[in-house]
Design a protein around this motif. Structure first.
Motif, short mmCIF file in Angstrom:
data_model
loop_
_atom_site.label_atom_id
_atom_site.label_comp_id
_atom_site.label_asym_id
_atom_site.label_seq_id
_atom_site.Cartn_x
_atom_site.Cartn_y
_atom_site.Cartn_z
N GLN B 14 40.32 39.62 44.67
CA GLN B 14 39.23 40.08 45.22
C GLN B 14 38.18 40.26 44.41
N MET B 15 36.73 40.29 45.00
CA MET B 15 35.53 40.56 44.25
C MET B 15 35.93 42.03 43.72
N GLY B 16 35.25 42.41 42.51
CA GLY B 16 35.20 43.74 41.80
C GLY B 16 36.63 43.76 41.21
N GLN B 17 37.70 43.11 41.56
CA GLN B 17 39.00 43.42 40.58
C GLN B 17 39.02 42.83 39.25
N GLU B 18 39.83 43.57 38.43
CA GLU B 18 40.21 42.76 37.06
C GLU B 18 40.93 41.73 37.15
N GLN B 64 31.27 42.19 30.77
CA GLN B 64 32.20 42.31 31.91
C GLN B 64 33.43 41.30 31.30
N ARG B 80 36.28 42.11 33.70
CA ARG B 80 36.74 43.57 34.34
C ARG B 80 36.28 43.54 35.53
N SER B 81 35.40 43.16 36.23
CA SER B 81 34.96 43.43 37.55
C SER B 81 34.61 42.22 38.18
N THR B 82 35.07 41.28 38.83
CA THR B 82 34.78 40.03 39.16
C THR B 82 34.02 39.97 40.19
N LYS B 83 33.05 38.93 40.06
CA LYS B 83 32.00 38.47 41.15
C LYS B 83 32.40 37.00 41.72
#
Lengths: 114, 113
Positions: B14-18, B64, B80-83
């Motif tokens: 999911q977007m925002g996950q590491e 990131q 770190r925080s996927t886009k």
């Protein structure tokens, strides 16, 4: 800036015909040049490399490439193409800018027709 | 012939996950790399790593991203925080010397939802 240009996005050749894939590079120093092949869903396999010496280098699967400094080219050739050669081919230059990295061209997709 | 191995082969996040992508380079190699290939585009350099530190990184490799060699065999890439735009095939590579050909793994396909 360093760059690699592969002018042909895709090429279609008949099985048994000869093949030449074009590659031009831009790099101020002595280049380390490579050709890689990528089959669908697979990683990159090294076909051949040029570091120095003989400008005609032999690789795996019957491929060869010729380094021409005056033309900044490193074209890949094969005298007789097999259906299994259908894949994406990437020309690349290894550069040393304090750390090493490989710069790839955009690739040429080879289609082989029976 | 020794190979570079990458796990997993496909990662959906999911977007925002590491996310952490793992690689086992060829055992006697000293130089390690990460590249990515967005679908239909060229292979792009991300980072090179030698002697336990980053030796070169591209502008894609922002804050990131991080790399680590946590033990003697693994080499990891963390986002770190996927886009959404991080969706790509990520290739690990290793070489015995900086100018030597790099040996590539089969890649991890990262899909960000």
């Amino acid at each position: 800036a360093q760059s690699v240009t592969q002018p042909d996005i895709h090429i279609t050749v008949s099985e048994g015909a000869s093949l030449e894939l074009r590659c031009n590079y831009s790099y101020g120093a002595t280049p380390y040049l490579f050709w890689y092949v990528q089959s669908p869903g697979q990683g990159l396999q090294l076909l051949l490399k040029y570091f120095s010496g003989d400008t005609l280098v032999q690789g795996i699967k019957g491929f060869e490439a010729e380094f021409k400094r005056s033309q900044s080219s490193f074209n890949l050739r094969k005298p007789s193409v097999h259906w299994s050669d259908a894949a994406e081919y990437f020309c690349a230059v290894g550069v040393d800018t304090g750390g090493f990295k490989t710069i790839f061209g955009a690739g040429t997709r080879l289609f082989v027709k029976a | 012939e020794p190979e570079v191995t990458q796990t997993p082969s496909h990662q959906v996040t999911q977007m925002g996950q590491e996310v952490i992508l793992r690689c086992v380079p060829i055992s006697n190699h000293l130089y390690f790399y990460w590249y990515r290939q967005i679908l239909g585009q060229k292979v792009e350099f991300l980072v090179s790593f030698y002697n336990n530190e980053i030796s070169e990184k591209s502008e894609i490799f922002d804050d990131q991203f991080s790399v680590e060699r946590p033990d003697g065999s693994n080499f990891t890439l963390k986002i770190r925080s996927t886009k959404l735009e991080d969706s790509a095939m990520y290739f690990c590579a290793s070489s015995s010397g900086g100018e030597q050909p790099q040996h590539f793994g089969d890649g991890t396909r990262l899909s960000i939802l």
